[in-house]
Design an enzyme around this catalytic site. Structure first.
Site, PDB file in Angstrom:
ATOM      1  N   GLU A  48       0.834  -1.206   0.000  1.00  0.00           N
ATOM      2  CA  GLU A  48       0.000   0.000   0.000  1.00  0.00           C
ATOM      3  C   GLU A  48       0.866   1.252   0.000  1.00  0.00           C
ATOM      4  O   GLU A  48       2.092   1.181   0.107  1.00  0.00           O
ATOM      5  CB  GLU A  48      -0.943  -0.050   1.214  1.00  0.00           C
ATOM      6  N   CYS A  57      -2.189  -4.821  -5.372  1.00  0.00           N
ATOM      7  CA  CYS A  57      -2.631  -6.104  -4.815  1.00  0.00           C
ATOM      8  C   CYS A  57      -1.515  -7.162  -4.859  1.00  0.00           C
ATOM      9  O   CYS A  57      -0.623  -7.106  -5.716  1.00  0.00           O
ATOM     10  CB  CYS A  57      -3.813  -6.643  -5.611  1.00  0.00           C
ATOM     11  N   GLU A  59      -1.804 -10.320  -5.820  1.00  0.00           N
ATOM     12  CA  GLU A  59      -1.849 -11.127  -7.052  1.00  0.00           C
ATOM     13  C   GLU A  59      -1.054 -10.456  -8.167  1.00  0.00           C
ATOM     14  O   GLU A  59      -0.267 -11.080  -8.870  1.00  0.00           O
ATOM     15  CB  GLU A  59      -3.289 -11.312  -7.546  1.00  0.00           C
ATOM     16  N   CYS A  90      -9.819  -9.382  -6.791  1.00  0.00           N
ATOM     17  CA  CYS A  90     -10.558  -8.214  -7.276  1.00  0.00           C
ATOM     18  C   CYS A  90     -10.615  -8.216  -8.810  1.00  0.00           C
ATOM     19  O   CYS A  90      -9.886  -8.951  -9.480  1.00  0.00           O
ATOM     20  CB  CYS A  90      -9.921  -6.929  -6.752  1.00  0.00           C
TER      21      CYS A  90
HETATM   22  N1  THU Z   1      -6.130  -6.649  -2.093  1.00  0.00           N
HETATM   23  C1  THU Z   1      -5.347  -7.593  -2.690  1.00  0.00           C
HETATM   24  O1  THU Z   1      -4.115  -7.602  -2.486  1.00  0.00           O
HETATM   25  N2  THU Z   1      -5.937  -8.505  -3.492  1.00  0.00           N
HETATM   26  C2  THU Z   1      -7.279  -8.568  -3.746  1.00  0.00           C
HETATM   27  O2  THU Z   1      -7.715  -9.385  -4.557  1.00  0.00           O
HETATM   28  C3  THU Z   1      -8.199  -7.677  -3.046  1.00  0.00           C
HETATM   29  C4  THU Z   1      -7.565  -6.559  -2.297  1.00  0.00           C
HETATM   30  C5  THU Z   1      -5.507  -5.649  -1.229  1.00  0.00           C
HETATM   31  C6  THU Z   1      -5.526  -4.248  -1.760  1.00  0.00           C
HETATM   32  C7  THU Z   1      -5.405  -3.442  -0.480  1.00  0.00           C
HETATM   33  O3  THU Z   1      -4.027  -3.331  -0.148  1.00  0.00           O
HETATM   34  C8  THU Z   1      -6.081  -4.305   0.561  1.00  0.00           C
HETATM   35  O4  THU Z   1      -6.166  -5.612   0.002  1.00  0.00           O
HETATM   36  C9  THU Z   1      -7.471  -3.842   0.961  1.00  0.00           C
HETATM   37  O5  THU Z   1      -8.287  -3.684  -0.150  1.00  0.00           O
END
Ligand code: THU
Length: 131
Positions: A48, A57, A59, A90
């Site tokens: 983040e 993310c 993935e 997501c």
């Molecule tokens: N996030 C992921 O890493 N992968 C996903 O498929 C959904 C969301 C992360 C993004 C962000 O850092 C945190 O989860 C909250 O949304």
């Protein structure tokens, strides 16, 4: 496809990489591991940023890492988060998986309790955009 022991080992690998996530704003850590068509494993976690929209993310970090090492196609990708049931990737990550997926690509959605669901990628993202 992977047997149950291999699935659980991959989930363990994702749980370990999840520990390295930089998620100080959402406190929601995600770990991902993919296996490519050569059998190589690549990991990623979410990272983040103070400028929230720049967060990435787990993935996609695993996929971008893999591409930088010559990955061609994703055979399996496992994702782990601390969710009630198995985490679901997501929409943005689905589009990025789509770029490197085949009709056989499998997604393992899991949580840290090791509850999991195994889904063919084409079933969770039909009609994906590809040039
Ligand atoms: N996030 C992921 O890493 N992968 C996903 O498929 C959904 C969301 C992360 C993004 C962000 O850092 C945190 O989860 C909250 O949304």
């Amino acid at each position: 496809m992977l047997n149950k022991k291999e699935i659980l080992e991959l989930i363990d690998e994702a749980i370990t990489v999840r520990e390295g996530a930089y998620a100080k704003f959402s406190n929601f850590k995600v770990g991902a591991v993919l296996i490519d068509d050569k059998g190589d494993h690549y990991t990623g976690c979410n990272v983040e940023n103070s400028s929230y929209g720049l967060s990435m993310c787990g993935e996609r970090n695993a996929i971008f890492h893999a591409v930088s090492k010559g990955m061609n196609k994703i055979k399996v990708i496992a994702v782990v988060g601390d969710t009630e049931g198995p985490i679901s990737p997501c929409g943005a990550c689905r589009q990025v998986i789509n770029e490197f997926a085949t009709d056989e690509t499998v997604v393992i959605m899991a949580n840290i309790k090791k509850e999991y669901k195994v889904v063919k990628f084409i079933d969770m993202f039909p009609y994906g955009f590809r040039l």
